[in-house]
Write an enzyme that holds these catalytic residues in place. Structure first.
Site, PDB file in Angstrom:
ATOM      1  N   GLY A   1       0.806  -1.207   0.000  1.00 53.56           N
ATOM      2  CA  GLY A   1       0.000   0.000   0.000  1.00 53.56           C
ATOM      3  C   GLY A   1       0.838   1.256   0.000  1.00 53.56           C
TER       4      GLY A   1
ATOM      5  CB  SER B   1      -5.803   3.703   2.797  1.00 49.68           C
ATOM      6  OG  SER B   1      -4.419   3.710   3.125  1.00 49.68           O
TER       7      SER B   1
ATOM      8  CD  GLU C   1       0.828  -0.933  11.562  1.00 54.50           C
ATOM      9  OE1 GLU C   1       1.926  -0.826  12.107  1.00 54.50           O
ATOM     10  OE2 GLU C   1       0.516  -0.321  10.527  1.00 54.50           O
TER      11      GLU C   1
ATOM     12  NE  ARG D   1       1.523  -5.994   9.986  1.00 63.13           N
ATOM     13  CZ  ARG D   1       2.722  -5.561  10.335  1.00 63.13           C
ATOM     14  NH1 ARG D   1       3.525  -6.331  11.059  1.00 63.13           N
ATOM     15  NH2 ARG D   1       3.137  -4.369   9.977  1.00 63.13           N
TER      16      ARG D   1
ATOM     17  CE  LYS E   1       2.306  -5.790   3.018  1.00 54.23           C
ATOM     18  NZ  LYS E   1       2.426  -5.141   1.707  1.00 54.23           N
TER      19      LYS E   1
END
Length: 429
Positions: free
Chosen positions: A95, A169, A311, A383, A408
């Site tokens: 992102g 976002s 997150e 995650r 990532k």
């Protein structure tokens, strides 16, 4: 054999852990530092930046625009240059690349096309694209409001007043603010509606100020004055969000984990782990070595609005599935547009190991149940691998497919996880 899906059997642990963990640099700070170094008034050194897929893609995208990003040991040396196209930028599933590089590309001369992994094409980006158009930038996206799209740079951006929808976002706001000092009129940015993950915008504002950029908060958003971006050598803080599974392991095992070099003053959302883990029954204290978390006799359920720290949700949700009562996590509807639909993914993963999960429009209610082994999907989401590893500590027989999704932001996560437990690194099959 090619085409085989890797499976990682996560290690279980029924004795308390006692470990000290050192983590690499923050992804969020590394991404911002790279962008500002690329448009600064001279060369910069980034000391101990995160080297992982997302940040490597950011560096590669800047190189495609003509910026020199050279490795010097563990550091990066960034030398600005005239930004130019034509260029192709691979954003992968990042992102930060999706939303931070287009405003920089608008300062280049020539077309810059951005695309990435199949899931990237599902990540919302209409707010940024509309904002760039309102600032005078031509963006060709076929009306999708998503990747792939092409920014047709002319070497300058008009700038000025713009209203954006950043409800999906906060990176839409950060992306525009990061490049705005190089716009002819700077930016007077108004946020329309809600803004998730506000600490990440605070991180952007602080980073801009450290580079000498005049940025002012208003009752509608932020203003950035046009002017130079000062070159700056920067030491990158440890990634506090990546600390979450390691610190949470102390609660699951009733043990003790210390993360070294925890900053005393930071805008990283992961800094709120001390408050959140305390609410779940941990004892948290600062020591000379870092932040130390000690688990107690129980994991308490959590009632929390996680809108600013989305997150952290996968790891906290995994803890909730192991707690001794039902939890309610809210303010996280925007997670449906992350690397995967994280609310749906968490529903499937936690249900698979025995919890009962209710999806709310913007959250989850998680009620622990009888635990059972399961093979879990990673959903190509780093995650979710962290969450699966944490569940595996308490639930024998947890496996996760495609654990390499951790590249990532933390490529050697499994090795570090094994080190936390004092075990040899597990391998997939």
């Amino acid at each position: 054999m090619s085409g085989m899906v890797e499976v990682w059997r996560t290690p279980s642990r029924h004795a308390p852990v006692d470990a000290v963990v050192t983590l690499p640099g923050s992804k969020s700070i590394t991404a911002r530092a790279l962008v500002l170094a690329a448009i600064a008034d001279g060369p910069s050194r980034l000391v101990r930046p995160l080297r992982a897929r997302d940040t490597d893609l950011m560096a590669a995208g800047l190189r495609a625009l003509g910026v020199q990003v050279d490795a010097d040991g563990d550091d990066w040396l960034v030398t600005p240059a005239e930004l130019r196209g034509p260029a192709e930028v691979d954003a992968g599933l990042a992102g930060t690349v999706l939303r931070f590089l287009p405003p920089v590309a608008a300062l280049a001369t020539g077309p810059v096309r951005l695309d990435g992994d199949p899931r990237l094409r599902e990540r919302p980006n209409a707010g940024l694209i509309a904002g760039l158009r309102d600032l005078g930038v031509e963006v060709e996206d076929g009306g999708r409001g998503r990747a792939p799209f092409t920014v047709h740079g002319t070497g300058a951006v008009r700038g000025g007043a713009v209203t954006v929808d950043a409800s999906e976002s906060s990176q839409v706001v950060s992306g525009l603010l990061l490049a705005a000092a190089r716009f002819d009129a700077g930016i007077d940015l108004t946020v329309d509606g809600s803004l998730p993950s506000l600490p990440h915008v605070a991180m952007t504002v602080r980073t801009l100020a450290e580079h000498g950029v005049a940025v002012t908060a208003t009752d509608r958003g932020w203003q950035v004055a046009p002017g130079p971006v000062r070159a700056l050598d920067r030491v990158i803080e440890p990634d506090l969000s990546n600390a979450a599974p390691f610190l949470a392991a102390a609660l699951v095992t009733g043990g003790r984990v210390t993360v070294r070099d925890w900053p005393g003053d930071t805008t990283q959302p992961g800094a709120q782990l001390d408050r959140l883990l305390t609410a779940m029954g941990a004892r948290v204290q600062r020591t000379d070595g870092g932040l130390q978390v000690t688990g107690g006799p129980r994991i308490a359920p959590l009632q929390a609005d996680l809108g600013d720290v989305g997150e952290l949700t996968p790891v906290l949700a995994a803890l909730c599935a192991l707690a001794d009562g039902p939890s309610r996590l809210t303010g996280i509807g925007h997670l449906r547009g992350h690397e995967t639909d994280r609310l749906q993914a968490l529903d499937e993963v936690l249900s698979a190991v025995g919890a009962r999960v209710e999806q709310l429009p913007g959250g989850l209610v998680i009620t622990p149940g009888p635990r059972r082994p399961a093979r879990l999907d990673s959903y190509a989401d780093h995650r979710m691998v962290h969450a699966a590893a944490l569940l595996g500590l308490a639930v024998d027989g947890v496996e996760v497919t495609d654990p390499a999704a951790v590249t990532k932001t933390l490529p050697d996560f499994r090795e570090r996880w094994a080190g936390l437990l004092g075990e040899p690194a597990g391998v997939g099959r």
